[in-house]
Each structure stands twice: as structure tokens, then as C-alpha cells.
Design a protein around this motif. Structure first.
Motif, PDB file in Angstrom:
ATOM      1  N   VAL A  89      85.938  24.307  50.611  1.00 40.65           N
ATOM      2  CA  VAL A  89      84.985  25.027  51.417  1.00 40.65           C
ATOM      3  C   VAL A  89      83.596  23.927  51.474  1.00 40.65           C
ATOM      4  N   GLY A  90      83.005  24.327  52.522  1.00 42.09           N
ATOM      5  CA  GLY A  90      81.551  23.524  52.774  1.00 42.09           C
ATOM      6  C   GLY A  90      80.538  24.045  51.814  1.00 42.09           C
ATOM      7  N   GLY A  91      79.775  23.245  51.798  1.00 41.45           N
ATOM      8  CA  GLY A  91      78.484  23.609  50.948  1.00 41.45           C
ATOM      9  C   GLY A  91      77.043  22.827  51.299  1.00 41.45           C
ATOM     10  N   LEU A  92      76.210  23.208  50.904  1.00 42.65           N
ATOM     11  CA  LEU A  92      74.893  22.527  51.149  1.00 42.65           C
ATOM     12  C   LEU A  92      73.789  22.496  49.923  1.00 42.65           C
ATOM     13  N   SER A  93      73.470  21.205  49.684  1.00 44.56           N
ATOM     14  CA  SER A  93      72.278  20.792  48.592  1.00 44.56           C
ATOM     15  C   SER A  93      71.103  20.232  48.906  1.00 44.56           C
TER      16      SER A  93
ATOM     17  N   TYR B 231      70.581  25.705  47.420  1.00 45.73           N
ATOM     18  CA  TYR B 231      72.079  25.490  47.490  1.00 45.73           C
ATOM     19  C   TYR B 231      72.706  26.689  48.554  1.00 45.73           C
ATOM     20  N   GLY B 232      73.534  25.941  49.670  1.00 45.98           N
ATOM     21  CA  GLY B 232      74.007  26.964  50.445  1.00 45.98           C
ATOM     22  C   GLY B 232      75.309  26.927  50.279  1.00 45.98           C
ATOM     23  N   THR B 233      76.021  28.203  50.372  1.00 45.35           N
ATOM     24  CA  THR B 233      77.480  28.451  50.044  1.00 45.35           C
ATOM     25  C   THR B 233      77.938  29.059  51.224  1.00 45.35           C
ATOM     26  N   ASP B 234      79.182  29.085  51.408  1.00 42.72           N
ATOM     27  CA  ASP B 234      80.271  29.819  52.367  1.00 42.72           C
ATOM     28  C   ASP B 234      80.523  31.160  51.879  1.00 42.72           C
ATOM     29  N   VAL B 235      79.680  32.135  52.543  1.00 41.24           N
ATOM     30  CA  VAL B 235      79.776  33.549  51.909  1.00 41.24           C
ATOM     31  C   VAL B 235      81.288  34.183  52.121  1.00 41.24           C
TER      32      VAL B 235
END
Length: 244
Positions: free
Chosen positions: A122-126, A181-185
Motif C-alpha cells: 500500500v502507498g503512503g505519505l509522510s 500522514y496520508g493513507t490509502d483509505v
């Protein structure tokens, strides 16, 4: 017959029987205490490590940050305009930076998923957000009270520039730094929300792939007095708090 003999022996040897009974009781008590302490430590360890056991992420793939180009320091910079001394207008500037690394293409997650032994990706963002708010006012130039209009000139008379000093002016800013933090919902079983527990409101819905909503950390929400339904602004964009 046996019980009669036992009763007589206990009466005859009361001290010895008392010592033996005390030793047996002490031994049993020690066994119970050791078992209780061991069980308590195991439960405490399981409780502390529960968030790690439920993390569900075995490996994080990142990209090292590139070295700054010539003439660039790589540090965040903020630009503000000086206002007149009688202006009470506040200025604000946000700087959103990738936290420690560089961003990856979305296709990288698919490439990692194709590797042997990888169950899911899964992709994420910090991100690290630095927000500066405050006022920056100009100083006022005050000419000296000497004669001649404050100018000197002529041969040996100086530079011909007005003589005086700058008074007043200054800056007053507040700096607020926090992480995003970004997450794939659509895959909340992986990523930063895996070990999180929602205490107020709700978590993300699978349909909210581009919705302007956030789940706030409990400590940050307490510090900023945020509640479900409030809004937070990141780089000029407002997001609604749906959970804490």
C-alpha cells in the motif's frame, strides 16, 4: 487405626509437625506468588507490544533524499512583506515537506507487490508541515534635529544623504510544526492507521479517496482543542476532522 495413630503422633510431636506444616505452606505460597508474577508480566508485555504485533507492515520502502543543488541549502525558507507601522495585518506562510525522504511514483507499489514473498502493498505519505504566523512591520526613519534640513553637502560637507536613524518596527511570529500522514483509505489494514484506535467520531470510508477529511491524533487534538466537526487548514486547504 491409622487416624488414631496419626492423631497421637501429632500430639506427641507438635513442634515438629508445626515446622513441617509451616514449611509446606511457605513453599506453596512461593509457588503461587511466582506464578502470579510471571502471569502478570506476560499480560503487561502483551499489552505494551500489542500495537507492534498488530502493525501488519513488515517492510517500508522509501527513497533517499537527493543532495541539494549548488547554491541551495535545502532548508525551508519563508518570505514576508514588511507592513506599515500602523498595520495590524497578520501574515501566514506554510511549508509542506516530505519527511526525511523523497516521494515515489504510484507504480512503485505495484512493482513491490510483484516481488516474491510480498503478500500485499500500500502507498503512503509522510509530511512535515511548518506554519509561521505573525506580523512584520517597517521601522520609521527619523531625521536628526540639526539645522540645514538634515542634509550636508559641498566640499568636505559629507555625503549629501539625510542624517538620522530608524526607530520602531520589528517582527513577532509563532511557529507551529506538525506531521501529516496520508493513507490509502481502501486498504486501512496496512499503513499508519493499523494500530490506531478511534475514540471519537469515525475513521475513513473507502469511498473518501479524495475527500478533504482528517483523523486527528489525540494529543494534537487536545493541544489545539480540536473536536469532531472542526476544521484544520494545511497550505490554504481546509480539512474537516471526522475522528480522533
Amino acid at each position: 487405626m491409622f487416624f488414631t495413630y496419626l492423631r497421637r503422633e501429632l500430639r506427641r510431636r507438635r513442634k515438629a509437625a508445626l515446622v513441617v506444616a509451616s514449611g509446606l505452606a511457605l513453599g506453596i505460597a512461593l509457588v503461587i506468588v511466582v506464578n502470579s508474577v510471571s502471569s502478570g508480566m506476560n499480560k503487561a508485555q502483551d499489552k505494551v507490544l500489542q500495537s507492534l504485533y498488530g502493525l501488519g507492515t513488515d517492510m517500508t520502502v522509501t527513497k533517499a533524499a537527493s543532495a541539494p543543488q549548488s547554491g541551495e541549502s535545502g532548508r525551508p525558507r519563508f518570505k514576508f512583506d514588511a507592513k506599515d507601522s500602523d498595520s495590524d495585518e497578520e501574515q501566514s506562510s506554510d511549508r509542506v515537506m516530505v519527511q526525511g525522504f523523497q516521494t515515489l511514483a504510484a507504480s512503485t507499489a505495484d512493482k513491490v507487490a510483484g516481488q516474491d514473498g510480498v503478500a500485499d502493498t500500500v502507498g503512503g505519505l509522510s509530511l512535515q508541515v511548518m506554519k509561521v504566523d505573525g506580523q512584520f512591520t517597517r521601522g520609521q526613519f527619523k531625521q536628526d534635529g540639526s539645522g540645514g534640513g538634515g542634509r550636508t553637502g559641498g566640499p568636505g560637507g559629507g555625503s549629501g544623504q539625510p542624517q538620522g536613524r530608524v526607530e520602531g518596527g520589528g517582527a513577532s511570529f509563532a511557529v507551529n510544526s506538525y506531521s501529516v500522514y496520508g493513507t490509502d483509505v481502501t486498504k486501512q489494514g496496512l499503513g499508519p492507521l493499523t494500530s490506531s484506535k478511534i475514540t471519537k467520531g469515525r475513521t475513513f470510508k473507502a469511498s473518501e479517496t479524495d475527500a478533504k477529511v482528517v483523523v486527528a491524533d489525540a494529543s494534537y487534538a487536545k493541544e489545539k482543542k480540536l473536536a469532531v466537526g472542526d476544521t484544520v487548514t494545511v497550505k490554504g486547504t481546509k480539512y474537516k476532522v471526522i475522528g480522533v
